[in-house]
Design an enzyme around this catalytic site. Structure first.
Site, PDB file in Angstrom:
ATOM      1  N   HIS A   1       1.084  -1.104  -0.326  1.00 13.43           N
ATOM      2  CA  HIS A   1       0.291  -0.241   0.222  1.00 13.43           C
ATOM      3  C   HIS A   1       1.212   1.340  -0.081  1.00 13.43           C
ATOM      4  O   HIS A   1       2.194   1.270   0.238  1.00 13.43           O
ATOM      5  CB  HIS A   1      -1.196  -0.213   0.839  1.00 13.43           C
TER       6      HIS A   1
ATOM      7  N   HIS B   1       6.521   6.765  -1.375  1.00 13.20           N
ATOM      8  CA  HIS B   1       7.059   5.887  -1.983  1.00 13.20           C
ATOM      9  C   HIS B   1       5.765   4.717  -0.917  1.00 13.20           C
ATOM     10  O   HIS B   1       4.696   4.838  -0.533  1.00 13.20           O
ATOM     11  CB  HIS B   1       8.200   5.318  -0.677  1.00 13.20           C
TER      12      HIS B   1
END
Ligand code: 3AM
Length: 178
Positions: free
Chosen positions: A36, A120
């Site tokens: 995620h 990220h």
């Protein structure tokens, strides 16, 4: 409840990211279903806090957007690669969403680290990294092989720590504007 706020990735994107795994001794790769994009890690929040937070998050207005993957990288650096990740191009709506989530969380009296948001997706963690150990992963030109992502919602997740690793459960999802 131990909470974080994130963008869930479609199956196709998670499969593509799993395809980037490579043979690095000691690397623990994030399970496919848990990959995620974290917007904010909140830590423990009590029940009243969760109610305030869900009310406040549901008032965030950001239009849906598309994300493109960027370069790969590691935290803190190549000499000590503890976290291996794939970056995202700096899409203004993503930065806007992360900033609004940050303000909403602080408005609810939840303390946050004041680290700048660095978009990220964590793919692996190495507990005792050796210098250069992640170079095989970092030297790939990742962005060419990955699909772009349509983002239509963000999600408040509970993260329960167990001896087998963290278990992530969605608490509530918040649709972005059409
Ligand atoms: O997606 P990333 O890897 O950036 O590392 C955890 C993950 O971030 C981070 O929250 C995200 C969802 O689990 N996380 C876990 N514990 C944390 C802590 N104590 C933390 N971030 C900051 N402080």
């Amino acid at each position: 409840m131990r909470l974080f706020i994130a963008i869930e990735l479609p199956e196709q994107a998670r499969n593509a990211l799993v395809g980037l795994r490579c043979d690095i001794p000691g690397a623990r790769w994030v399970p496919r279903e848990q990959i995620h994009l974290t917007l904010s890690f909140l830590g423990d929040v009590d029940d009243d806090g969760v109610t305030r937070l869900t009310n406040r998050l549901s008032r965030i207005h950001v239009p849906a957007f598309t994300l493109r993957f960027g370069e790969s990288g590691c935290f803190p650096d190549r000499r000590r690669p503890k976290v291996l990740w794939v970056g995202l191009e700096h899409e203004l709506r993503l930065l806007d969403l992360a900033a609004k989530v940050h303000v909403a969380v602080k408005d609810c009296g939840i303390e946050l680290e004041e680290r700048p948001f660095s978009p990220h997706i964590t793919l692996a963690r190495i507990k005792m990294p050796k210098p250069g150990e992640a170079d095989i992963f970092l030297d790939r030109h990742i962005q060419k092989k990955l699909p772009s992502l349509a983002v239509r919602e963000f999600i408040l997740f509970q993260s329960r720590l167990t001896p087998e690793g963290a278990i992530h459960t969605p608490v509530r999802s918040f649709p972005l504007a059409a």
